[in-house]
Scaffold this active site. Structure first.
Site, PDB file in Angstrom:
ATOM      1  N   CYS A 254      -7.885   2.800   3.274  1.00 42.33           N
ATOM      2  CA  CYS A 254      -6.641   2.018   3.365  1.00 42.33           C
ATOM      3  C   CYS A 254      -5.376   2.847   3.167  1.00 42.33           C
ATOM      4  CB  CYS A 254      -6.682   0.872   2.356  1.00 42.33           C
ATOM      5  SG  CYS A 254      -8.114  -0.180   2.602  1.00 42.33           S
TER       6      CYS A 254
ATOM      7  N   LYS B 256      -4.532   5.776   5.791  1.00 39.50           N
ATOM      8  CA  LYS B 256      -4.271   5.340   7.174  1.00 39.50           C
ATOM      9  C   LYS B 256      -3.077   4.391   7.228  1.00 39.50           C
ATOM     10  CE  LYS B 256      -6.955   1.129   7.951  1.00 39.50           C
ATOM     11  NZ  LYS B 256      -5.988   0.060   8.003  1.00 39.50           N
TER      12      LYS B 256
ATOM     13  N   ASN C 156       0.826  -1.216   0.000  1.00 31.20           N
ATOM     14  CA  ASN C 156       0.000   0.000   0.000  1.00 31.20           C
ATOM     15  C   ASN C 156       0.859   1.264   0.000  1.00 31.20           C
ATOM     16  OD1 ASN C 156      -2.358  -1.357  -0.200  1.00 31.20           O
ATOM     17  ND2 ASN C 156      -3.171  -0.813   1.804  1.00 31.20           N
TER      18      ASN C 156
HETATM   19  C1  UGA Z   1      -6.069  -0.269  -1.795  1.00 27.99           C
HETATM   20  C2  UGA Z   1      -5.077  -1.158  -2.539  1.00 27.99           C
HETATM   21  O1  UGA Z   1      -5.081  -0.828  -3.933  1.00 27.99           O
HETATM   22  C3  UGA Z   1      -5.447  -2.628  -2.366  1.00 27.99           C
HETATM   23  O2  UGA Z   1      -4.464  -3.458  -2.999  1.00 27.99           O
HETATM   24  C4  UGA Z   1      -5.485  -2.937  -0.863  1.00 27.99           C
HETATM   25  O3  UGA Z   1      -5.830  -4.300  -0.617  1.00 27.99           O
HETATM   26  C5  UGA Z   1      -6.528  -2.037  -0.207  1.00 27.99           C
HETATM   27  O4  UGA Z   1      -6.145  -0.673  -0.406  1.00 27.99           O
HETATM   28  C6  UGA Z   1      -6.548  -2.387   1.267  1.00 27.99           C
HETATM   29  O5  UGA Z   1      -5.546  -2.162   1.940  1.00 27.99           O
HETATM   30  O6  UGA Z   1      -7.527  -2.987   1.712  1.00 27.99           O
HETATM   31  P1  UGA Z   1      -8.527   0.643  -2.360  1.00 27.99           P
HETATM   32  O7  UGA Z   1      -8.445   1.422  -1.080  1.00 27.99           O
HETATM   33  O8  UGA Z   1      -9.771  -0.109  -2.686  1.00 27.99           O
HETATM   34  O9  UGA Z   1      -7.347  -0.438  -2.423  1.00 27.99           O
HETATM   35  O10 UGA Z   1      -8.308   1.710  -3.516  1.00 27.99           O
HETATM   36  P2  UGA Z   1      -7.293   1.938  -4.719  1.00 27.99           P
HETATM   37  O11 UGA Z   1      -7.826   1.359  -5.960  1.00 27.99           O
HETATM   38  O12 UGA Z   1      -5.922   1.564  -4.324  1.00 27.99           O
HETATM   39  O13 UGA Z   1      -7.373   3.517  -4.860  1.00 27.99           O
HETATM   40  C7  UGA Z   1      -6.975   4.348  -3.758  1.00 27.99           C
HETATM   41  C8  UGA Z   1      -7.053   5.793  -4.117  1.00 27.99           C
HETATM   42  O14 UGA Z   1      -6.035   6.141  -5.022  1.00 27.99           O
HETATM   43  C9  UGA Z   1      -8.369   6.241  -4.751  1.00 27.99           C
HETATM   44  O15 UGA Z   1      -8.788   7.436  -4.122  1.00 27.99           O
HETATM   45  C10 UGA Z   1      -8.003   6.472  -6.199  1.00 27.99           C
HETATM   46  O16 UGA Z   1      -8.791   7.463  -6.796  1.00 27.99           O
HETATM   47  C11 UGA Z   1      -6.558   6.934  -6.067  1.00 27.99           C
HETATM   48  N1  UGA Z   1      -5.738   6.712  -7.274  1.00 27.99           N
HETATM   49  C12 UGA Z   1      -5.498   5.465  -7.725  1.00 27.99           C
HETATM   50  C13 UGA Z   1      -5.166   7.799  -7.920  1.00 27.99           C
HETATM   51  O17 UGA Z   1      -5.363   8.972  -7.518  1.00 27.99           O
HETATM   52  N2  UGA Z   1      -4.384   7.587  -9.014  1.00 27.99           N
HETATM   53  C14 UGA Z   1      -4.132   6.345  -9.483  1.00 27.99           C
HETATM   54  O18 UGA Z   1      -3.399   6.223 -10.490  1.00 27.99           O
HETATM   55  C15 UGA Z   1      -4.702   5.249  -8.838  1.00 27.99           C
END
Ligand code: UGA
Length: 438
Positions: free
Chosen positions: A265, A268, A213
């Site tokens: 996730c 934090k 993460n």
């Molecule tokens: C994240 C991780 O990707 C998972 O692998 C992990 O299991 C999970 O946390 C967890 O610890 O349970 P998630 O919180 O569902 O998953 O969301 P992400 O898809 O990672 O996106 C997180 C944030 O990053 C979002 O606000 C998204 O908009 C942002 N983001 C993502 C960007 O601003 N740019 C990007 O290129 C990708």
């Protein structure tokens, strides 16, 4: 196998349903009676594509049950801890109250042959301390750490078809062998599909999760830092991301610049990782994560400033439409959502803010009653002096700039996710601004 899943939040509910769907007999446990009743009736407590269907299929199969009574877990061969580890209210570290409570509730019903598995995201050292807790209470069940990597929006798919399985095994060889046998049996379909298995000790498994993460967060903040330089130079961050992403050592994913990361996730977890490093006396090792957090927070405030300038220097009496409130599309989760942060900040400074989100409207209404809610983008944008696109839902990406222009007061769009076609919007008469793109 008979499996109890302790904690039916996002992680636990998805895990329970997924394990039942591959043939295990699963008991989902939670202290929240309402949540358990909903799940038992096939009502999904959150918006997650595909979850409702697997939930009702698993309930119909008779292999999935939900309860608040831990005594029912007594016959299970594996107990999987899936409770939340939120950020502490007054500190950066993770709050382990629920993890400890889960183990304590399980203890009176724990059979020596059963295996306890941890899936919650925890600070390094937690598994060892839980093992001590089990031993001190006279339990001989092996404990293994088995972190999860599911993304909201793809939660069922990520659970059933993970990129890898990580096993953090106990030091004692007999206990490690028993835990491994249970894990292999639980994940038999994934192993048949040749999912890589990475094995280490407790600390390694715990650190795999937070490192993954932290790396994802770093990638996002890196490209957002580049976006800041683009804004000062007239370069285009999306072209830069495309070009560097073609190097397969870098890869194209998680290089979308915008308003930064949110959710339950990444924010934090990087703070808990830094806090734990501090406790371990290795503060400097993770100093870069502080900058990752700073860059991320700066992007949100940058959009607030862009909006203020777009409105001629003051929010007072201005009508602002905010498209999106969830921290990402295909989710109704607003935890640490950059979209909601920006909407609230702008509202707090005197603008008349109307938010719309395809899944999170109800949540926004409950959590931020000061924000007006609209059914869809057109209703939100009605008479607006400024439109902000802050969560890249498909329906917002596909908006027709010509039709939307008809309803707004002033056609000014700030695209916080860089998902609209600048040429098409400008051609339709909009002042179009995005993040790190000229
Ligand atoms: C994240 C991780 O990707 C998972 O692998 C992990 O299991 C999970 O946390 C967890 O610890 O349970 P998630 O919180 O569902 O998953 O969301 P992400 O898809 O990672 O996106 C997180 C944030 O990053 C979002 O606000 C998204 O908009 C942002 N983001 C993502 C960007 O601003 N740019 C990007 O290129 C990708």
């Amino acid at each position: 196998m008979r499996i109890s899943v302790i904690g039916c939040g996002y992680l636990g509910a998805v895990y329970a349903v997924s394990m039942a769907s591959i043939g295990h007999e699963v008991l989902g446990l939670d202290v929240d009676r309402r949540r358990i009743d909903d799940l038992a009736q096939g009502v999904a407590p959150f918006h997650e594509p595909g979850f409702d269907r697997v939930l009702s299929e698993s309930l119909d199969s008779g292999r999935l049950r939900f309860s608040t009574d831990y005594a029912e877990a007594a016959r299970c061969e594996a107990h999987v801890i899936c409770v939340g580890t939120p950020q502490q209210i007054d500190a950066a570290g993770a709050d382990l109250t629920f993890v400890r409570a889960a183990v304590d509730s399980l203890l009176p019903h724990l059979d020596d042959d059963a295996v306890v598995l941890g899936r919650s995201t925890v600070p390094v050292g937690t598994a060892a301390s839980l093992q001590e807790r089990l031993r001190a209470a006279g339990a001989r069940s092996p404990l293994a750490w088995n972190p999860e990597f599911l993304r909201e929006g793809f939660a069922v798919k990520d659970t059933l078809h993970p990129d890898r399985l990580v096993y953090g095994l106990p030091e004692d060889p007999a206990q490690a062998a028993r835990a491994r046998a249970v894990l292999d049996e639980m994940y038999a379909p994934m192993l048949e599909a040749e999912t890589p298995v990475v094995v280490g000790n407790y600390a390694t498994a715990e650190l795999v999760k937070v490192s993954a993460n932290a790396f994802l967060a770093t990638k996002i903040s890196f490209i957002n830092a580049v976006a800041e330089v683009c804004e000062a130079t007239g370069a285009d961050v999306s072209v830069i991301a495309e070009a560097i992403g073609l190097d397969d050592r870098i890869g194209p994913k998680f290089l979308r610049a915008g308003i930064g990361f949110g959710g339950g996730c990444l924010p934090k977890d990087i703070r808990a990782f830094m806090a734990r490093a501090g406790e371990l006396g290795v503060t400097e090792a993770l100093g870069l994560l502080r900058e990752v957090d700073n860059v991320n927070n700066r992007r949100r405030d940058h959009v607030v400033n862009m909006a203020r300038k777009a409105l001629g220097g003051s929010f007072t009496g201005k009508r602002v439409a905010v498209l999106g409130a969830a921290f990402k599309p295909d989710s109704d989760d607003t935890r640490q959502s950059p979209a909601l942060y920006i909407a609230s900040k702008i509202s707090g400074r005197g603008a008349d803010v109307v938010v719309t989100d395809p899944a999170a409207n109800q949540r926004v209404h409950a959590e931020r009653p000061n924000l007006a809610i609209a059914e869809d983008a057109f209703a939100a944008a009605d008479g607006a002096d400024l439109v902000l696109l802050l969560t890249e839902w498909a329906q917002f990406k596909e908006l027709d700039p010509v039709a939307l222009r008809e309803v707004v007061g002033t056609p000014h769009m700030i695209d916080g996710r860089n998902v609209l076609d600048p040429a098409a919007w400008r051609e339709a008469g909009w002042t179009y601004q995005s993040m790190g793109r000229p």
